[in-house]
Design a protein around this motif. Structure first.
Motif, PDB file in Angstrom:
ATOM      1  N   ALA A 310      35.545  34.621  47.240  1.00  0.00           N
ATOM      2  CA  ALA A 310      36.576  35.634  47.440  1.00  0.00           C
ATOM      3  C   ALA A 310      37.404  35.401  48.696  1.00  0.00           C
ATOM      4  O   ALA A 310      38.637  35.529  48.662  1.00  0.00           O
ATOM      5  N   GLY A 311      36.750  35.064  49.805  1.00  0.00           N
ATOM      6  CA  GLY A 311      37.464  34.939  51.075  1.00  0.00           C
ATOM      7  C   GLY A 311      38.626  33.969  51.033  1.00  0.00           C
ATOM      8  O   GLY A 311      39.797  34.369  51.179  1.00  0.00           O
ATOM      9  N   PRO A 312      38.365  32.678  50.835  1.00  0.00           N
ATOM     10  CA  PRO A 312      39.468  31.710  50.818  1.00  0.00           C
ATOM     11  C   PRO A 312      40.428  31.904  49.663  1.00  0.00           C
ATOM     12  O   PRO A 312      41.632  31.641  49.781  1.00  0.00           O
ATOM     13  N   ASN A 313      39.914  32.392  48.526  1.00  0.00           N
ATOM     14  CA  ASN A 313      40.777  32.577  47.363  1.00  0.00           C
ATOM     15  C   ASN A 313      41.791  33.693  47.605  1.00  0.00           C
ATOM     16  O   ASN A 313      42.991  33.526  47.371  1.00  0.00           O
ATOM     17  N   LEU A 314      41.320  34.836  48.087  1.00  0.00           N
ATOM     18  CA  LEU A 314      42.233  35.947  48.343  1.00  0.00           C
ATOM     19  C   LEU A 314      43.144  35.660  49.532  1.00  0.00           C
ATOM     20  O   LEU A 314      44.303  36.095  49.552  1.00  0.00           O
ATOM     21  N   ASN A 315      42.638  34.920  50.516  1.00  0.00           N
ATOM     22  CA  ASN A 315      43.498  34.537  51.641  1.00  0.00           C
ATOM     23  C   ASN A 315      44.663  33.676  51.164  1.00  0.00           C
ATOM     24  O   ASN A 315      45.805  33.843  51.608  1.00  0.00           O
ATOM     25  N   ALA A 316      44.362  32.737  50.268  1.00  0.00           N
ATOM     26  CA  ALA A 316      45.422  31.875  49.724  1.00  0.00           C
ATOM     27  C   ALA A 316      46.439  32.709  48.948  1.00  0.00           C
ATOM     28  O   ALA A 316      47.652  32.475  49.042  1.00  0.00           O
ATOM     29  N   ALA A 317      45.934  33.692  48.201  1.00  0.00           N
ATOM     30  CA  ALA A 317      46.832  34.551  47.430  1.00  0.00           C
ATOM     31  C   ALA A 317      47.699  35.398  48.360  1.00  0.00           C
ATOM     32  O   ALA A 317      48.908  35.558  48.134  1.00  0.00           O
ATOM     33  N   ARG A 318      47.096  35.920  49.426  1.00  0.00           N
ATOM     34  CA  ARG A 318      47.859  36.754  50.369  1.00  0.00           C
ATOM     35  C   ARG A 318      48.960  35.944  51.048  1.00  0.00           C
ATOM     36  O   ARG A 318      50.094  36.422  51.214  1.00  0.00           O
ATOM     37  N   GLN A 319      48.639  34.738  51.444  1.00  0.00           N
ATOM     38  CA  GLN A 319      49.640  33.889  52.088  1.00  0.00           C
ATOM     39  C   GLN A 319      50.778  33.569  51.127  1.00  0.00           C
ATOM     40  O   GLN A 319      51.947  33.526  51.507  1.00  0.00           O
ATOM     41  N   ALA A 320      50.426  33.339  49.867  1.00  0.00           N
ATOM     42  CA  ALA A 320      51.444  33.022  48.870  1.00  0.00           C
ATOM     43  C   ALA A 320      52.332  34.232  48.576  1.00  0.00           C
ATOM     44  O   ALA A 320      53.544  34.091  48.356  1.00  0.00           O
ATOM     45  N   LEU A 321      51.735  35.418  48.583  1.00  0.00           N
ATOM     46  CA  LEU A 321      52.497  36.637  48.327  1.00  0.00           C
ATOM     47  C   LEU A 321      53.452  36.947  49.477  1.00  0.00           C
ATOM     48  O   LEU A 321      54.519  37.535  49.273  1.00  0.00           O
ATOM     49  N   GLY A 322      53.048  36.580  50.679  1.00  0.00           N
ATOM     50  CA  GLY A 322      53.876  36.854  51.842  1.00  0.00           C
ATOM     51  C   GLY A 322      53.675  38.261  52.357  1.00  0.00           C
ATOM     52  O   GLY A 322      53.119  38.479  53.425  1.00  0.00           O
ATOM     53  N   ARG A 323      54.083  39.227  51.611  1.00  0.00           N
ATOM     54  CA  ARG A 323      53.864  40.633  51.957  1.00  0.00           C
ATOM     55  C   ARG A 323      53.347  41.350  50.725  1.00  0.00           C
ATOM     56  O   ARG A 323      53.985  41.339  49.679  1.00  0.00           O
ATOM     57  N   GLU A 324      52.203  41.983  50.844  1.00  0.00           N
ATOM     58  CA  GLU A 324      51.632  42.687  49.698  1.00  0.00           C
ATOM     59  C   GLU A 324      52.325  44.024  49.487  1.00  0.00           C
ATOM     60  O   GLU A 324      52.643  44.744  50.449  1.00  0.00           O
ATOM     61  N   THR A 325      52.573  44.325  48.232  1.00  0.00           N
ATOM     62  CA  THR A 325      53.223  45.581  47.862  1.00  0.00           C
ATOM     63  C   THR A 325      52.395  46.265  46.785  1.00  0.00           C
ATOM     64  O   THR A 325      51.357  45.737  46.344  1.00  0.00           O
ATOM     65  N   ALA A 326      52.847  47.409  46.326  1.00  0.00           N
ATOM     66  CA  ALA A 326      52.128  48.149  45.291  1.00  0.00           C
ATOM     67  C   ALA A 326      52.063  47.367  43.981  1.00  0.00           C
ATOM     68  O   ALA A 326      51.130  47.548  43.186  1.00  0.00           O
ATOM     69  N   THR A 327      53.030  46.490  43.753  1.00  0.00           N
ATOM     70  CA  THR A 327      53.076  45.745  42.492  1.00  0.00           C
ATOM     71  C   THR A 327      52.706  44.268  42.632  1.00  0.00           C
ATOM     72  O   THR A 327      52.625  43.560  41.637  1.00  0.00           O
ATOM     73  N   ARG A 328      52.488  43.800  43.855  1.00  0.00           N
ATOM     74  CA  ARG A 328      52.090  42.407  44.084  1.00  0.00           C
ATOM     75  C   ARG A 328      51.063  42.396  45.219  1.00  0.00           C
ATOM     76  O   ARG A 328      51.434  42.414  46.401  1.00  0.00           O
ATOM     77  N   HIS A 329      49.780  42.382  44.837  1.00  0.00           N
ATOM     78  CA  HIS A 329      48.757  42.459  45.870  1.00  0.00           C
ATOM     79  C   HIS A 329      47.420  41.907  45.399  1.00  0.00           C
ATOM     80  O   HIS A 329      47.233  41.587  44.217  1.00  0.00           O
ATOM     81  N   THR A 330      46.505  41.801  46.352  1.00  0.00           N
ATOM     82  CA  THR A 330      45.145  41.333  46.072  1.00  0.00           C
ATOM     83  C   THR A 330      44.197  42.525  46.077  1.00  0.00           C
ATOM     84  O   THR A 330      44.518  43.599  46.591  1.00  0.00           O
ATOM     85  N   LEU A 331      43.010  42.309  45.507  1.00  0.00           N
ATOM     86  CA  LEU A 331      42.004  43.366  45.466  1.00  0.00           C
ATOM     87  C   LEU A 331      40.621  42.745  45.542  1.00  0.00           C
ATOM     88  O   LEU A 331      40.267  41.898  44.718  1.00  0.00           O
ATOM     89  N   LEU A 332      39.846  43.141  46.538  1.00  0.00           N
ATOM     90  CA  LEU A 332      38.457  42.707  46.680  1.00  0.00           C
ATOM     91  C   LEU A 332      37.558  43.819  46.166  1.00  0.00           C
ATOM     92  O   LEU A 332      37.602  44.944  46.672  1.00  0.00           O
ATOM     93  N   LEU A 333      36.747  43.513  45.165  1.00  0.00           N
ATOM     94  CA  LEU A 333      35.806  44.486  44.608  1.00  0.00           C
ATOM     95  C   LEU A 333      34.414  44.163  45.140  1.00  0.00           C
ATOM     96  O   LEU A 333      33.822  43.144  44.783  1.00  0.00           O
ATOM     97  N   HIS A 334      33.909  45.019  45.987  1.00  0.00           N
ATOM     98  CA  HIS A 334      32.644  44.768  46.667  1.00  0.00           C
ATOM     99  C   HIS A 334      31.467  44.823  45.684  1.00  0.00           C
ATOM    100  O   HIS A 334      31.399  45.698  44.818  1.00  0.00           O
TER     101      HIS A 334
END
Length: 381
Positions: A310-334
């Motif tokens: 999850a860590g590196p995968n979501l980090n890569a997604a966040r960097q690619a998104l640039g700025r997370e919004t309500a319609t473009r974001h990541t989600l970590l399910l604990h």
């Protein structure tokens, strides 16, 4: 991929988890009648249609099931895209049918849902063994095109939801010239595969009791694999991968405490490493595709996922998104593993013993995102 038939049980779990390579016998290999309380039971508040449509290549016909909410018109729709290997429309494995569970929940929430057998699996034609991720992406596009022609479905509100490799495909499609109305990646690889597979091998090796020396060798050998994978000629690439695998096996005599993990490692299977599928996956730039996109995208990972960390995968997604919004974001399910089951350990050895097929938290997150982006004509949950 013929070589999957010879993999050990633990190795099958590893492949099934990161690549979701699901071999039909695996669904029955652990318990005669496993308890699976989430499997949908009749009566259903939606129509079920057996359908067939042209795939993404000549000679490929994909067969599947389309569930349609009763009485709905101009409805939004979803295509479910599975992971690698011989995967059926329900993504059946370990006695679980996660795509049936998800499709049932989505159609009860007002969405038409198409799930289909992969190329060469079940009632679908074509040779899935020779296909790559990009070929399977073409099949997913063909599924979207099919839904656009189905009466009662709004052609402008068709989403893609993919799991594991299917999640990678959903992310790739989100940045294409003709993106879906919304895309959701569930445990899909966003970070470079060369990094993800090393983490997978280390995490699953620890499940087998491997130590830090094992981790050091994993990193060393995958450096060699990455270099060999650049070889274009299939035969020569196979020769190189065989040499790497032989050296790997020789480094772990039976007396070594790391021998069980080494035997189950994908490094012991040169056919897999030399495949065109592996070479293609290694060269994917999923983050770049996300960066190009502008439409709704949700990238989901479980915190205990041992296959797509999850860590590196979501980090890569966040960097690619640039700025997370309500319609473009990541989600970590604990506390969810790669199959999105509740699992504190995340070990692939637990997939069969866990009765839950998919956590309601994951299902609800998917429905909430779809409701906020493409909307449902009816909410039946």
């Amino acid at each position: 991929m013929k070589y999957f038939a010879s993999l050990s049980r633990t190795t099958c779990c590893m492949v099934a988890a990161l690549l979701f390579t699901l071999i039909p016998f695996m669904a029955h290999a652990f318990a005669a009648d496993p308890a699976r309380p989430q499997i949908p039971r009749a009566p259903f508040p939606y129509e079920r249609r057996e359908v067939a449509f042209e795939g993404g290549a000549a000679g490929v016909t994909l067969a599947g099931t389309l569930t349609v909410p009763s009485g709905a018109t101009s409805m939004p729709a979803v295509v479910l895209v599975h992971g690698s290997g011989k995967t059926d429309r329900d993504e059946s494995a370990f006695g679980h049918k996660p795509f049936w569970v998800l499709a049932d929940a989505l159609s009860r929430a007002g969405y038409a849902v198409l799930r289909y057998d992969k190329r060469g699996v079940g009632q679908s034609t074509g040779d899935g063994r020779a296909a790559t991720t990009l070929n399977f992406e073409s099949d997913a596009r063909a599924a979207v095109d099919y839904l656009k022609r189905v009466p009662g479905i709004d052609p402008k509100r068709i989403a893609i939801i993919g799991h594991s490799e299917g999640g990678t495909i959903a992310a790739l499609m989100s940045g294409s010239a003709s993106p879906p109305a919304a895309a959701i990646s569930l445990g899909g690889m966003i970070a470079p595969f060369a990094e993800q597979i090393i983490l997978q091998e280390i995490n699953t090796g620890r499940d087998d009791g491997a130590d830090s020396h094992y981790e050091t060798l994993v990193r060393r050998y995958y450096g060699q694999v990455e270099q060999a994978a650049r070889t274009v000629d299939d035969a020569e690439r196979m020769v190189q991968m065989k040499a790497i695998s032989q050296a790997w096996v020789a480094d772990f005599p039976a007396s070594d405490r790391n021998a069980p993990a080494a035997e189950d490692s994908l490094l012991a299977h040169p056919g897999f490493l030399a495949s065109r599928w592996f070479r293609t996956f290694l060269n994917l730039d999923v983050a770049a595709a996300i960066s190009r996109g502008h439409g709704p995208l949700l990238v989901v990972n479980g915190s205990t996922d041992h296959q797509v960390a999850a860590g590196p995968n979501l980090n890569a997604a966040r960097q690619a998104l640039g700025r997370e919004t309500a319609t473009r974001h990541t989600l970590l399910l604990h506390g969810l593993n790669h199959l999105l089951q509740e699992s504190a350990s995340g070990s692939s050895n637990e997939y069969a013993s866990i009765e839950q097929t998919m956590s309601p938290r994951a299902i609800n997150a998917v429905i909430a995102f779809l409701n906020s982006t493409i909307g449902a004509t009816k909410n039946r949950m």
